[in-house]
Motif scaffolding. Structure first.
Motif, short mmCIF file in Angstrom:
data_model
loop_
_atom_site.label_atom_id
_atom_site.label_comp_id
_atom_site.label_asym_id
_atom_site.label_seq_id
_atom_site.Cartn_x
_atom_site.Cartn_y
_atom_site.Cartn_z
N ARG A 39 42.14 28.46 35.36
CA ARG A 39 41.93 29.54 36.40
C ARG A 39 40.63 30.04 36.27
N PHE A 40 40.13 30.74 37.38
CA PHE A 40 38.81 31.60 37.19
C PHE A 40 38.80 32.62 38.14
N ALA A 41 38.06 33.63 38.04
CA ALA A 41 37.84 34.73 38.77
C ALA A 41 36.49 35.10 39.02
N VAL A 56 40.81 41.37 34.97
CA VAL A 56 41.14 39.94 34.56
C VAL A 56 42.34 39.82 33.43
N THR A 86 42.87 35.18 40.71
CA THR A 86 42.29 33.94 40.19
C THR A 86 42.54 32.84 41.05
#
Length: 142
Positions: free
Chosen positions: A71-73, A91, A98
């Motif tokens: 996952r990323f944000a 986060v 995300t």
């Protein structure tokens, strides 16, 4: 980890880049046990930026990436200490949305290390004008 994409050295100069790095270091000091902080010049890691949903419409930009979770944000606020700290904390608490990312898509290439100096424009050859009609050699007017 948290990855910052900083403006090209010709856009920010050494002073601007050092200010962005100082912001990143301030956030890293507060979160050193929870995150690894990295930075790259914007555009130097095109595959990584593409994998992060074309994260960087403008620089500087900050992304939080979890390889374990895939996952990323992306931080959508101003790149300053207050907003970056809020983003990183959000986060960790799960308060920031995300997106999925495949670890295999996060390709990083080796780049030359920044020397700490202002950038220099590359030298360009002057245009060769044809003396007879004022056009550039090999080109004609539209």
């Amino acid at each position: 980890c948290a990855v910052a994409f900083l403006p090209h050295i010709l856009d920010s100069g050494a002073d601007g880049r050092n200010a962005h790095i100082a912001t990143l270091k301030a956030i890293a000091r507060r979160n050193r046990r929870l995150y690894t902080f990295l930075w790259s010049e914007g555009g130097a890691q095109p595959a990584l930026e593409e994998a992060l949903d074309r994260c960087c419409a403008s620089y500087p930009a900050l992304a939080a990436v979890s390889l374990e979770k895939g996952r990323f944000a992306l931080m959508r606020d101003a790149f300053d200490e207050k907003h970056a700290a809020t983003f990183v904390g959000g986060v960790l608490r799960g308060g920031i949305r995300t997106e999925p990312v495949a670890a295999s898509a996060l390709k990083v290439v080796s780049v030359e290390e920044w020397d700490g100096k202002d950038g220099e424009l590359p030298e360009e050859e002057p245009l060769d004008y044809d003396d007879d009609d004022g056009t550039v050699e090999g080109k004609s007017e539209l």
